[in-house]
Motif scaffolding. Structure first.
Motif, short mmCIF file in Angstrom:
data_model
loop_
_atom_site.label_atom_id
_atom_site.label_comp_id
_atom_site.label_asym_id
_atom_site.label_seq_id
_atom_site.Cartn_x
_atom_site.Cartn_y
_atom_site.Cartn_z
N ASP A 26 41.34 43.52 57.80
CA ASP A 26 41.75 43.64 56.41
C ASP A 26 43.08 44.36 56.30
O ASP A 26 43.43 44.87 55.24
CB ASP A 26 40.69 44.42 55.61
CG ASP A 26 39.44 43.59 55.44
OD1 ASP A 26 39.55 42.36 55.44
OD2 ASP A 26 38.36 44.18 55.32
N HIS B 115 33.99 38.16 58.13
CA HIS B 115 33.94 36.86 57.46
C HIS B 115 33.21 35.82 58.29
O HIS B 115 33.13 34.66 57.91
CB HIS B 115 35.37 36.37 57.19
CG HIS B 115 36.20 37.38 56.47
ND1 HIS B 115 36.10 37.58 55.12
CD2 HIS B 115 37.13 38.27 56.92
CE1 HIS B 115 36.96 38.54 54.78
NE2 HIS B 115 37.57 38.97 55.85
N THR C 283 29.44 43.08 46.38
CA THR C 283 30.00 42.33 45.27
C THR C 283 29.51 42.85 43.92
O THR C 283 30.20 42.73 42.93
CB THR C 283 29.68 40.83 45.38
OG1 THR C 283 28.28 40.71 45.59
CG2 THR C 283 30.45 40.17 46.50
N ASP D 85 46.78 36.96 45.17
CA ASP D 85 45.68 36.59 46.05
C ASP D 85 44.92 37.86 46.45
O ASP D 85 45.43 38.68 47.21
CB ASP D 85 46.27 35.90 47.29
CG ASP D 85 45.23 35.65 48.36
OD1 ASP D 85 44.03 35.72 48.03
OD2 ASP D 85 45.62 35.40 49.51
N TRP D 86 43.72 38.03 45.93
CA TRP D 86 42.97 39.26 46.20
C TRP D 86 42.34 39.27 47.58
O TRP D 86 41.68 40.24 47.97
CB TRP D 86 41.94 39.51 45.10
CG TRP D 86 42.63 39.88 43.83
CD1 TRP D 86 42.98 39.03 42.82
CD2 TRP D 86 43.14 41.17 43.45
NE1 TRP D 86 43.67 39.72 41.85
CE2 TRP D 86 43.77 41.02 42.21
CE3 TRP D 86 43.11 42.43 44.06
CZ2 TRP D 86 44.38 42.09 41.54
CZ3 TRP D 86 43.71 43.49 43.39
CH2 TRP D 86 44.33 43.31 42.15
N ASP D 87 42.51 38.21 48.35
CA ASP D 87 42.04 38.21 49.74
C ASP D 87 43.13 38.70 50.68
O ASP D 87 42.96 38.70 51.89
CB ASP D 87 41.61 36.80 50.16
CG ASP D 87 40.25 36.46 49.57
OD1 ASP D 87 39.42 37.37 49.46
OD2 ASP D 87 40.04 35.29 49.20
N GLN E 288 39.21 47.61 50.76
CA GLN E 288 39.87 46.31 50.82
C GLN E 288 39.84 45.68 49.42
O GLN E 288 38.82 45.70 48.75
CB GLN E 288 39.12 45.46 51.85
CG GLN E 288 39.30 43.98 51.74
CD GLN E 288 40.71 43.57 52.08
OE1 GLN E 288 41.46 44.34 52.66
NE2 GLN E 288 41.08 42.35 51.72
N SER F 41 39.69 42.77 48.24
CA SER F 41 38.77 41.66 47.92
C SER F 41 37.39 42.19 47.56
O SER F 41 36.58 41.49 46.97
CB SER F 41 38.66 40.71 49.12
OG SER F 41 38.09 41.39 50.21
N GLU F 42 37.12 43.45 47.91
CA GLU F 42 35.80 44.02 47.63
C GLU F 42 35.75 44.74 46.28
O GLU F 42 34.76 45.38 45.96
CB GLU F 42 35.42 45.00 48.75
CG GLU F 42 35.14 44.30 50.06
CD GLU F 42 35.11 45.28 51.24
OE1 GLU F 42 35.13 46.49 51.00
OE2 GLU F 42 35.06 44.80 52.38
N ARG G 249 39.99 45.92 39.94
CA ARG G 249 41.30 45.33 40.30
C ARG G 249 42.31 45.62 39.20
O ARG G 249 43.45 45.96 39.46
CB ARG G 249 41.16 43.82 40.48
CG ARG G 249 40.38 43.47 41.73
CD ARG G 249 40.08 42.00 41.81
NE ARG G 249 39.28 41.74 43.00
CZ ARG G 249 38.88 40.53 43.39
NH1 ARG G 249 39.19 39.47 42.67
NH2 ARG G 249 38.17 40.39 44.48
#
Lengths: 296, 256
Positions: free
Chosen positions: A224, A277, A293, B86-88, B135, B137-138, B144
């Motif tokens: 990451d 992933h 999530t 892009d949040w990844d 991170q 994306s989490e 965000r």
């Protein structure tokens, strides 16, 4: 150095250079652009040859950079005329590539430049054509060129690391902070062109796409952090190069093809086993993923 | 009156051959909190992008504190729509906030420890310090958005443009963001916010700019945010709900 050592070193330089550049191709969502440039570079080389009648490093590099920039510019221009981005890439690179092929077939037929060589490369012949460098002695031309490309790419990536990062992540913010996003875009396209043309002799235009995209895509699955992604991607490129060489000698086949295959194998391994992933980790710990999530 | 924070004269812009903005004229006084409101496709985002030179203007003249954009860059902060990045991307929250400082760090230099500290304090202001190493994306949608706000704060600009910062965020984030916007206003900063929720306009903004391809009305909220002016902007496609105390209340366009 023995022939095989030169071949492995050259292959490793291809892997490392394209691995580094590939990271930004992936993060900028420009993987297709690698494909485009790897083809149009051929036109640049042919035209450089027609003008200078020489197939030497500097001429090829300049021809390739110009071809890469022209490609990037034409794609952007067609896109601004309301043609979908990927369609405009498809139109531009096939047309320029076709011109290159026609020129080779009609004007350059006798020279050491043919379509098959351009597409597939022939790393096995690399040690035969050497040049003398200060301190290093006789070095194959292709290896010297790749070493040069590697240093250039490494320099640009480390010197402008934060600029690459912000223009890749959020170009709008970058522009509003006064970072020249468009200049950076064309510099990046030049770096892709330099990498491609340097790798050209060794692995050819098609296989260089594999070397540019696959190690970076695999590295993306392992980390990451951008800096670590660069290190992993470069290492994957090198590992694929070495692995590819041994696969090729083992089953007696094309080295560049085996290198591309090795990148594919590394990607599949990453795809299955990467801790964050990967398929296995998703299967093993679906519960924690869910908490993440929902959190916040 | 003092120098306006923003002066826009005869601005026009097109998007894919459609004219989305024409004859846009307005002035924003320093120290105000303005909501930019209008129906979908009214050119709200395009307006902000054109002001910031991210989208080409066909005509027009824009001044920030009396200066052209290039000279006023350092005074301007921009919060793009959350979906624009892009949040990844392999990076963490602190890093994203630090990016707000890249313009000041200069070429060839890396962010210093002090820069990181500033970014961390900015995350603290948004109640996000616990997520500094996370991170991106989490992060949830609201988190965000707070990271984006923190990034804008760290820029320490005088004039902020925010594109739908409250769209799709949780109640706690909405509160946190509004608190920060009020704080910015109290510090004499000027904020322009593209806003979608008509119900909250009166509570959140002291000025309203009603936009539908051109400025329909602009001024103090109590003068501009009235039922007839809103209808005019939205082309009459409004749904009104009568509330017991106030007579009527805006809910939103009915043609969604």
């Amino acid at each position: 150095m023995s022939y095989s050592a030169w071949i492995i070193l050259t292959a490793c330089l291809v892997g490392a250079t394209s691995g580094l550049i590939g990271v930004f191709l992936i993060l900028r969502k420009m993987a297709m652009m690698a494909d485009a440039i790897s083809h149009t570079v051929l036109l640049g080389i042919v035209i450089a040859f027609l003008i200078t009648r020489e197939l030497s490093g500097p001429h090829m590099l300049i021809g390739a950079i110009i071809a890469g920039l022209v490609t990037a510019f034409l794609v952007q221009w067609l896109h601004s005329l309301n043609i979908e981005q990927h369609a405009s890439m498809g139109i531009v690179f096939t047309t320029l590539f076709a011109i290159g092929v026609i020129l080779i077939a009609t004007y350059v037929g006798n020279a050491h430049l043919d379509v098959k060589h351009a597409l597939m490369g022939e790393i096995t012949f690399i040690p035969w054509e050497t040049m003398t460098l200060p301190f290093l002695g006789d070095v194959p031309v292709a290896t010297a060129m790749l070493g040069f490309a590697f240093i250039i790419v490494l320099f640009f990536i480390t010197a402008f690391y934060k600029e690459w990062k912000i223009t890749s992540f959020d170009p709008a913010l970058a522009a509003s902070l006064g970072i020249p996003v468009i200049v950076m875009h064309y510099v990046f396209m030049s770096l892709v062109s330099v990498t491609t043309v340097a790798a050209f002799d060794a692995v050819g235009a098609i296989m260089v796409v594999a070397m540019l995209i696959t190690p970076a895509a695999a590295a993306y699955l392992w980390t990451d952090k951008l800096s670590i992604m660069l290190v992993i991607s470069g290492s994957f490129g090198i590992i694929s190069a070495v692995l590819g060489y041994f696969i090729a000698t083992w089953i007696d086949t094309s080295i560049s093809g085996s290198m591309a295959l090795a990148t594919g194998i590394l990607f599949i391994i990453s795809f299955i086993f990467s801790p964050k992933h990967g398929l296995v980790s998703k299967f093993v710990k679906p519960a924690t993923a869910k908490i993440m999530t929902q959190d916040g | 009156m003092a120098q306006p924070a923003l002066k826009v004269m005869d601005l026009a812009a097109s998007y894919r051959k459609n004219k989305v903005l024409y004859n846009v004229n307005f002035e924003v006084a320093a120290g105000t909190l303005t909501g930019v409101v209008g129906p979908n496709g009214a050119g709200k985002s395009t307006l902000i992008k054109t002001l910031l030179d991210l989208h080409p203007a066909l005509t027009g003249h824009i001044e920030f504190y009396g200066l052209p954009f290039k000279k006023a860059k350092k005074k301007i902060g921009y919060v793009p729509q959350r979906g624009s990045v892009d949040w990844d991307f392999p990076t963490n929250a602190l890093d994203v906030v630090t990016m707000g400082l890249y313009g000041n760090i200069g070429w060839l230099k890396r962010p210093s420890r002090k820069d990181k500290q500033k970014a961390y304090q900015s995350l603290e202001k948004m109640g996000m310090e616990g997520f500094a190493d996370r991170q991106i994306s989490e992060l949830s949608g609201g988190q965000r958005q707070r990271v984006f706000l923190a990034r804008a704060l760290v820029q320490d600009a005088d004039l902020y443009f925010m594109d739908e910062p409250l769209a799709g965020v949780d109640a706690a984030t909405e509160k946190a963001i509004m608190r920060i916007l009020q704080e910015l206003k109290a510090l004499g900063k000027t904020v322009l916010v593209v806003h979608h929720d008509l119900q909250t306009v009166e509570d959140y903004f002291d000025h309203v700019l009603l936009l539908n391809k051109t400025v329909i009305h602009h001024g103090k909220t109590e003068n501009v945010f009235t039922s007839d002016k809103i209808s005019e902007t939205y082309g009459g496609n409004m749904k009104w709900i009568t509330s017991r105390e106030e007579g009527y209340h805006v809910v939103g366009p009915s043609n969604k």
